[in-house]
Motif scaffolding. Structure first.
Motif, PDB file in Angstrom:
ATOM      1  N   LEU A   1       0.831  -1.211   0.000  1.00  0.00           N
ATOM      2  CA  LEU A   1       0.000   0.000   0.000  1.00  0.00           C
ATOM      3  C   LEU A   1       0.863   1.258   0.000  1.00  0.00           C
ATOM      4  N   LEU A   2       1.945   1.249   0.765  1.00  0.00           N
ATOM      5  CA  LEU A   2       2.851   2.402   0.770  1.00  0.00           C
ATOM      6  C   LEU A   2       3.510   2.581  -0.591  1.00  0.00           C
ATOM      7  N   ALA A   3       3.915   1.492  -1.215  1.00  0.00           N
ATOM      8  CA  ALA A   3       4.534   1.577  -2.548  1.00  0.00           C
ATOM      9  C   ALA A   3       3.533   2.098  -3.579  1.00  0.00           C
ATOM     10  N   LEU A   4       2.290   1.632  -3.517  1.00  0.00           N
ATOM     11  CA  LEU A   4       1.266   2.115  -4.458  1.00  0.00           C
ATOM     12  C   LEU A   4       0.964   3.589  -4.233  1.00  0.00           C
ATOM     13  N   HIS A   5       0.910   3.997  -2.976  1.00  0.00           N
ATOM     14  CA  HIS A   5       0.702   5.416  -2.675  1.00  0.00           C
ATOM     15  C   HIS A   5       1.850   6.241  -3.258  1.00  0.00           C
ATOM     16  N   ASP A   6       3.045   5.750  -3.110  1.00  0.00           N
ATOM     17  CA  ASP A   6       4.211   6.442  -3.644  1.00  0.00           C
ATOM     18  C   ASP A   6       4.158   6.494  -5.171  1.00  0.00           C
TER      19      ASP A   6
END
Length: 129
Positions: free
Chosen positions: A61-66
């Motif tokens: 989720l953090l990678a997708l947000h980034d």
């Protein structure tokens, strides 16, 4: 219709960046640390896999947000730092899931060196024994 919902999701991610990052970064770090702890302490495989799954979900989720920022061309230090945090957490979780024995041995070795280093800094007196 699908593109519209995808764009709305990306806009939501960017509009709520502070809240998303303020929650996902500590969740990533703490849940990955919990996975490493569970592996090093020899918890049950089921418990370890649940921890790895939750931690990996947070990292993705953090990678997708980034990536929502990278899509629109925002290339700044925080973008790379957050992406690095997500990838390091995913790497540790993959290590914990694929090779738990080597992770356990590595953690115990590091802790042993730490204990020896502390013993050199603060040697015990005869009264401590």
């Amino acid at each position: 219709m699908n593109m519209l919902s995808f764009n709305a999701l990306l806009d939501f991610s960017r509009c709520n960046c502070v809240g998303i990052c303020a929650s996902l970064v500590p969740i990533n770090i703490l849940s990955t640390a919990l996975s490493v702890y569970k592996v090093s302490r020899g918890h049950s495989p089921r418990s370890i896999h649940i921890s790895i799954g939750f931690s990996s979900l947070a990292a993705v989720l953090l990678a997708l947000h980034d990536l929502s920022w990278l899509i629109i061309g925002v290339i700044m230090a925080p973008t790379y730092i957050l992406f690095t945090i997500a990838m390091v957490c995913l790497g540790f979780n993959a290590w914990a899931g694929c090779h738990p024995r080597s992770m356990r041995q590595t953690v115990l070795t590091i802790l042993g060196y730490g204990q020896r280093g502390l013993a050199m800094l603060w040697p015990r007196s005869q009264a401590d024994y």
